[in-house]
Design a protein around this motif. Structure first.
Motif, mmCIF file in Angstrom:
data_model
loop_
_atom_site.group_PDB
_atom_site.id
_atom_site.type_symbol
_atom_site.label_atom_id
_atom_site.label_comp_id
_atom_site.label_asym_id
_atom_site.label_seq_id
_atom_site.Cartn_x
_atom_site.Cartn_y
_atom_site.Cartn_z
ATOM 1 N N UNK A 196 -62.572 23.719 -5.126
ATOM 2 C CA UNK A 196 -62.844 22.512 -5.906
ATOM 3 C C UNK A 196 -62.989 22.902 -7.369
ATOM 4 N N UNK A 197 -62.465 22.064 -8.238
ATOM 5 C CA UNK A 197 -62.595 22.283 -9.679
ATOM 6 C C UNK A 197 -63.326 21.087 -10.273
ATOM 7 N N UNK A 198 -64.518 21.330 -10.803
ATOM 8 C CA UNK A 198 -65.269 20.231 -11.414
ATOM 9 C C UNK A 198 -64.655 19.863 -12.763
ATOM 10 N N UNK A 199 -64.529 18.558 -12.996
ATOM 11 C CA UNK A 199 -64.123 18.032 -14.303
ATOM 12 C C UNK A 199 -65.039 16.867 -14.648
ATOM 13 N N UNK A 200 -65.013 16.454 -15.903
ATOM 14 C CA UNK A 200 -65.833 15.315 -16.323
ATOM 15 C C UNK A 200 -65.064 14.022 -16.042
ATOM 16 N N UNK A 201 -64.977 13.715 -14.772
ATOM 17 C CA UNK A 201 -64.259 12.524 -14.329
ATOM 18 C C UNK A 201 -64.990 11.948 -13.123
ATOM 19 N N UNK A 202 -64.696 10.679 -12.811
ATOM 20 C CA UNK A 202 -65.365 9.997 -11.710
ATOM 21 C C UNK A 202 -65.239 10.769 -10.409
ATOM 22 N N UNK A 203 -66.245 10.645 -9.540
ATOM 23 C CA UNK A 203 -66.275 11.471 -8.328
ATOM 24 C C UNK A 203 -65.191 11.092 -7.325
ATOM 25 N N UNK A 204 -64.651 12.101 -6.662
ATOM 26 C CA UNK A 204 -63.768 11.844 -5.535
ATOM 27 C C UNK A 204 -64.574 11.312 -4.359
ATOM 28 N N UNK A 263 -65.439 4.776 -11.086
ATOM 29 C CA UNK A 263 -66.662 5.387 -10.557
ATOM 30 C C UNK A 263 -66.872 5.295 -9.051
ATOM 31 N N UNK A 264 -65.996 4.656 -8.296
ATOM 32 C CA UNK A 264 -66.325 4.425 -6.891
ATOM 33 C C UNK A 264 -65.569 5.341 -5.934
ATOM 34 N N UNK A 265 -64.917 6.348 -6.463
ATOM 35 C CA UNK A 265 -64.268 7.319 -5.575
ATOM 36 C C UNK A 265 -62.777 7.330 -5.745
ATOM 37 N N UNK A 266 -62.174 8.453 -5.379
ATOM 38 C CA UNK A 266 -60.721 8.604 -5.507
ATOM 39 C C UNK A 266 -60.253 9.748 -4.626
ATOM 40 N N UNK A 267 -58.923 9.791 -4.417
ATOM 41 C CA UNK A 267 -58.337 10.937 -3.716
ATOM 42 C C UNK A 267 -58.171 12.064 -4.730
ATOM 43 N N UNK A 268 -58.772 13.242 -4.495
ATOM 44 C CA UNK A 268 -58.675 14.342 -5.461
ATOM 45 C C UNK A 268 -57.231 14.807 -5.674
ATOM 46 N N UNK A 269 -57.019 15.427 -6.816
ATOM 47 C CA UNK A 269 -55.717 16.028 -7.102
ATOM 48 C C UNK A 269 -55.581 17.348 -6.349
ATOM 49 N N UNK A 270 -54.407 17.948 -6.431
ATOM 50 C CA UNK A 270 -54.240 19.281 -5.844
ATOM 51 C C UNK A 270 -53.187 20.062 -6.611
ATOM 52 N N UNK A 307 -69.836 6.230 -15.914
ATOM 53 C CA UNK A 307 -71.011 6.438 -15.068
ATOM 54 C C UNK A 307 -72.019 5.323 -15.323
ATOM 55 N N UNK A 308 -72.520 4.653 -14.290
ATOM 56 C CA UNK A 308 -73.512 3.599 -14.516
ATOM 57 C C UNK A 308 -74.835 4.188 -14.986
ATOM 58 N N UNK A 309 -75.462 3.484 -15.930
ATOM 59 C CA UNK A 309 -76.737 3.959 -16.479
ATOM 60 C C UNK A 309 -77.861 2.947 -16.277
ATOM 61 N N UNK A 310 -77.493 1.676 -16.285
ATOM 62 C CA UNK A 310 -78.485 0.607 -16.133
ATOM 63 C C UNK A 310 -77.750 -0.629 -15.634
ATOM 64 N N UNK A 311 -78.507 -1.693 -15.358
ATOM 65 C CA UNK A 311 -77.896 -2.946 -14.928
ATOM 66 C C UNK A 311 -78.807 -4.096 -15.294
ATOM 67 N N UNK A 312 -78.191 -5.238 -15.485
ATOM 68 C CA UNK A 312 -78.962 -6.453 -15.778
ATOM 69 C C UNK A 312 -78.560 -7.525 -14.769
#
Length: 800
Positions: free
Chosen positions: A405-413, A346-353, A147-152
């Motif tokens: 939908x099942x939330x997990x600690x992974x990058x967003x779909x 972090x930029x998206x994915x096809x969810x599992x099933x 997850x992005x937190x800051x940028x330079x």
């Protein structure tokens, strides 16, 4: 039905006329017929069938092909502006935590650093609906590794990376879960401390805010249009002579577009200019205008070329918002593109099933009941539903679907080429294949009995003949040797989606040059070429005679490129504008020639009148009274009554399975698809080829792997995250039917989504035909094939 789908209704305020229109499929049992519909009075007459046209429906090479292959085309990631800085994200390396502090002081002292920004709001994921339940913190809660937190922003990429390493982040770690099965358990760590929801985009994804949530499980989601329960499934099963039940699993597939997410942002006192790799210039503009409280006229987004997008590139996103912040702080342009690891994270994915499927039918093959339950994870996002095909592909009197939908600690779909449908068809079409076999019916006959689509019926007939289905289809596991061959078939269903915020301006200049302008972007599908074709057809010119200027928000609005809606949305506006400017052009030329306008004709590069005068288009344009004439038209509502309409296709696959190594080789695919009126056969074939290859890659190779102990993705690159390569290509044959819908002045639809949907299911059915063993889980790796064949024990490991 995707939540973003629009079905336009006739506008009662429009001045309309009755028009007789052709409707139907040439060569089909029903053929082409005539129908009368109300159409806007200023619409051009319906185009004749493609066989009678000069440019539309032909094999036209890409308008911009030479620019792309020569390197002359400038993509957003190629943009280099004077004084431009290079930005990089600071990403979380833990999957769940409260941030105690972010110390950027050392990074700010780096000699190359010109701006630093700490992110206050994370975009592109679900958000807690009751903010009071959130842990108190001045920073966003970390909910996934990456997850992005800051940028330079610094003078070079190397300096930016050095500065990133100097940013010190202190966390309070929180319990996490990355395995979807474990996340469903009552005692699983909570990803969100209360109900959360994510909005969809023009490409789909997201979900309704009203779904119930218990722990990490959200659903069942409210039925979308046409997807509510029908009949009584238990009664249907009781009346069935054969029932098949099965569980299927599909994996998380990440986006692998050649050009990663990113922008070049240039903040000036008089406005913000952004060069974006996006599927919607307007959505980037609108989001940035909202974030920075700017009038839309002060935000300009440019996307003349872009390096691919499959549904995740809508809106400014984190790269766009952060780059603009850094540019505003530094006072110079800032380039911020994700690297490949960030793209996976972090930029998206096809969810599992995880699908539970039960289907019943009578002895004659008539479907009686479909029961469908699916759970899937889009990480910290939503949109893991898979029931669209179960609801819309076959006629069945009793249907019950539930999606969670099942939330997990992974990058967003995120939306990804036909959200939910490749997953759903993988389970549905294997079940239908098994049910047909159980009843002793050829699966194509089974489909004919239960699928009411005239288009797919014609596609099955054409495909079976081209493929040699009758000759090739044998009993399962017929080959005696270790390498076994088999064939399979599966079908596609998608939706005719129309974006009404679509317009085009066509200009004719006094020197005979012609321009077409729209904010619509070409994401690689070839819409730029199609626009040139339409204008050329209407003005009697060649596509090379038309200059197409798109991907600029200062032009008339263009639709997003997602959900296969671009062609259906923009092409009627283009044709209507070309028709209007043609009428004005002929009036002006007729006036100059002192002849009646109804004596004028245009075609084959010439303008003529009945009195025998005939000159080239350029010579005729010289008689215009002004330097330029132009016409702008917008997308008008669909002709006819409001109703849900579908696109589809049928794909046949032939595979070889090495039962000693478990390796599957897809040797041949025959695809037959419909997309309304085909506009450019060459680019359509390219789209279907791409869909099939992406489908095979999904079926056999791609899989995001997360370490259950750390929550970190272990294959965030294109070496260990395997995608299909050149040596994996099968022989592909693509065919199209013409399907005149009588819905717009072009009758065109898209093809991007339907081409991807059935491939994995067709391959799985072919593997069963080859080996006699069903594959219930994707990807069908050698290890899973050998496990299914009983040659090795099921593998377990530390990755989810």
């Amino acid at each position: 039905m995707p939540p973003h789908a629009q079905q336009s209704a006739p506008d009662s305020k429009l001045d309309t006329k009755q028009q007789e229109l052709l409707i139907g499929i040439p060569g089909s049992a029903e053929g082409v017929q005539k129908i009368e519909r109300n159409v806007p009075s200023d619409e051009p007459p319906q185009l004749p069938p493609n066989a009678e046209l000069k440019v539309i429906g032909k094999r036209v090479p890409r308008y911009d092909g030479p620019f792309k292959v020569s390197g002359a085309a400038k993509y957003p990631s190629d943009v280099h502006l004077p004084g431009m800085l290079y930005a990089r994200f600071v990403n979380a390396d833990v999957p769940h935590a409260k941030i105690v502090s972010i110390d950027t002081s050392q990074a700010e002292k780096h000699p190359g650093v010109k701006a630093v920004h700490v992110i206050e709001h994370i975009r592109g994921q679900a958000e807690l609906q009751d903010k009071s339940k959130e842990l108190p913190s001045r920073y966003p809660i970390v909910r996934y590794a990456g997850q992005p937190m800051a940028a330079v922003a610094a003078t070079t990429t190397a300096a930016a990376l050095e500065a990133v390493s100097l940013v010190k982040v202190t966390y309070d770690a929180l319990p996490f879960v990355v395995d979807a099965d474990k996340a469903r358990q009552p005692d699983a760590p909570l990803v969100f401390p209360g109900p959360a929801a994510a909005a969809g985009t023009a490409g789909g994804g997201g979900g309704p805010a009203s779904a119930p949530q218990k722990g990490n499980v959200r659903g069942p989601n409210p039925a979308r249009r046409g997807g509510g329960p029908k009949g009584d499934v238990e009664k249907g099963f009781a009346e069935s002579d054969a029932i098949v039940e099965a569980e299927y699993r599909t994996q998380v597939q990440t986006h692998s577009a050649l050009e990663t997410h990113g922008v070049v942002a240039d903040w000036k006192p008089d406005g913000l200019t952004v060069y974006a790799s996006t599927q919607s210039t307007l959505s980037v503009r609108d989001e940035l205008a909202e974030i920075f409280d700017l009038p839309k006229t002060k935000v300009r987004v440019l996307t003349e070329y872009m390096g691919g997008g499959f549904g995740a590139k809508f809106g400014a996103g984190n790269p766009g918002a952060v780059a603009a912040q850094l540019s505003r702080k530094a006072g110079v342009p800032v380039r911020l593109f994700c690297d490949r690891k960030e793209e996976h994270w972090a930029t998206g994915n096809r969810p599992s099933s995880h699908q539970y499927v039960k289907v019943g039918a009578k002895k004659d093959g008539t479907l009686q009941a479909i029961k469908w339950t699916s759970y899937g994870t889009a990480g910290v996002g939503t949109g893991a539903g898979t029931a669209g095909p179960a609801q819309n592909l076959y006629q069945c009197p009793n249907v019950l679907t539930e999606e969670y939908d099942v939330f997990t600690n992974a990058g967003p779909g995120a939306a990804m080429r036909a959200p939910g449908h490749p997953q759903g068809v993988f389970g549905l079409e294997q079940t239908m294949d098994a049910l047909a076999e159980k009843l002793g019916i050829d699966v194509l006959d089974f489909m004919d009995k239960n699928d009411a689509s005239p288009a797919r019926r014609q596609e099955r007939r054409i495909g079976a003949e081209k493929f040699g289905w009758t000759q090739k289809r044998r009993k399962p596991n017929s080959d005696p040797g270790p390498v076994k061959r088999g064939v399979g078939v599966a079908q596609s269903v998608w939706y005719r989606i129309v974006g009404m915020n679509s317009a085009c301006e066509v200009r004719i200049h006094k020197d005979g040059s012609v321009e077409a302008l729209s904010a619509v972007q070409d994401i690689g599908g070839g819409i730029k070429t199609v626009i040139a074709q339409i204008v050329a057809e209407e003005l009697g010119l060649q596509p090379r005679d038309i200059t197409v200027r798109i991907g600029d928000t200062q032009s008339p609005p263009g639709p997003p490129s997602g959900g296969s809606q671009t062609t259906a949305s923009i092409t009627p506006a283009v044709r209507n504008a070309a028709y209007k400017v043609k009428e004005d052009f002929l009036k002006e030329v007729a006036s100059a020639w002192r002849v009646p306008v109804d004596s004028m004709t245009i075609g084959d590069g010439k303008v003529s009148s009945r009195n025998g005068k005939s000159v080239s288009f350029r010579q005729a344009a010289a008689s215009l009274p002004t330097e330029t004439i132009s016409a702008t038209a917008r997308r008008s509502p669909e002709y006819g009554k409001r109703e849900l309409m579908f696109l589809g296709g049928v794909q046949f696959a032939e595979v070889a399975v090495d039962t000693e190594t478990g390796i599957i080789r897809v040797e041949r695919v025959v695809a037959v698809h419909d997309c309304g009126r085909p506009m450019n056969l060459l680019s359509l074939e390219s789209q279907v080829n791409g869909g099939i290859l992406q489908g095979i890659s999904y079926a056999l190779y791609e899989e995001r792997r997360l370490d259950r102990n750390t929550g970190i993705m272990v294959n965030p690159n294109l070496e260990e995250y395997k995608i299909i390569g050149a040596k994996d290509m099968p022989q592909i044959e693509v065919h199209f039917i013409e399907d005149y819908l009588a819905r717009s002045s072009t009758d065109a639809s898209g093809i991007g989504e339907p081409a991807k949907v059935p491939t994995a299911a067709a391959v799985a059915n072919a593997v069963y035909n080859a080996t006699g063993v069903c594959m219930y889980e994707l990807p069908m790796t050698p290890a899973r094939v050998l496990t299914a064949l009983g040659k090795v024990k099921q593998q377990t490991g530390g990755a989810a």
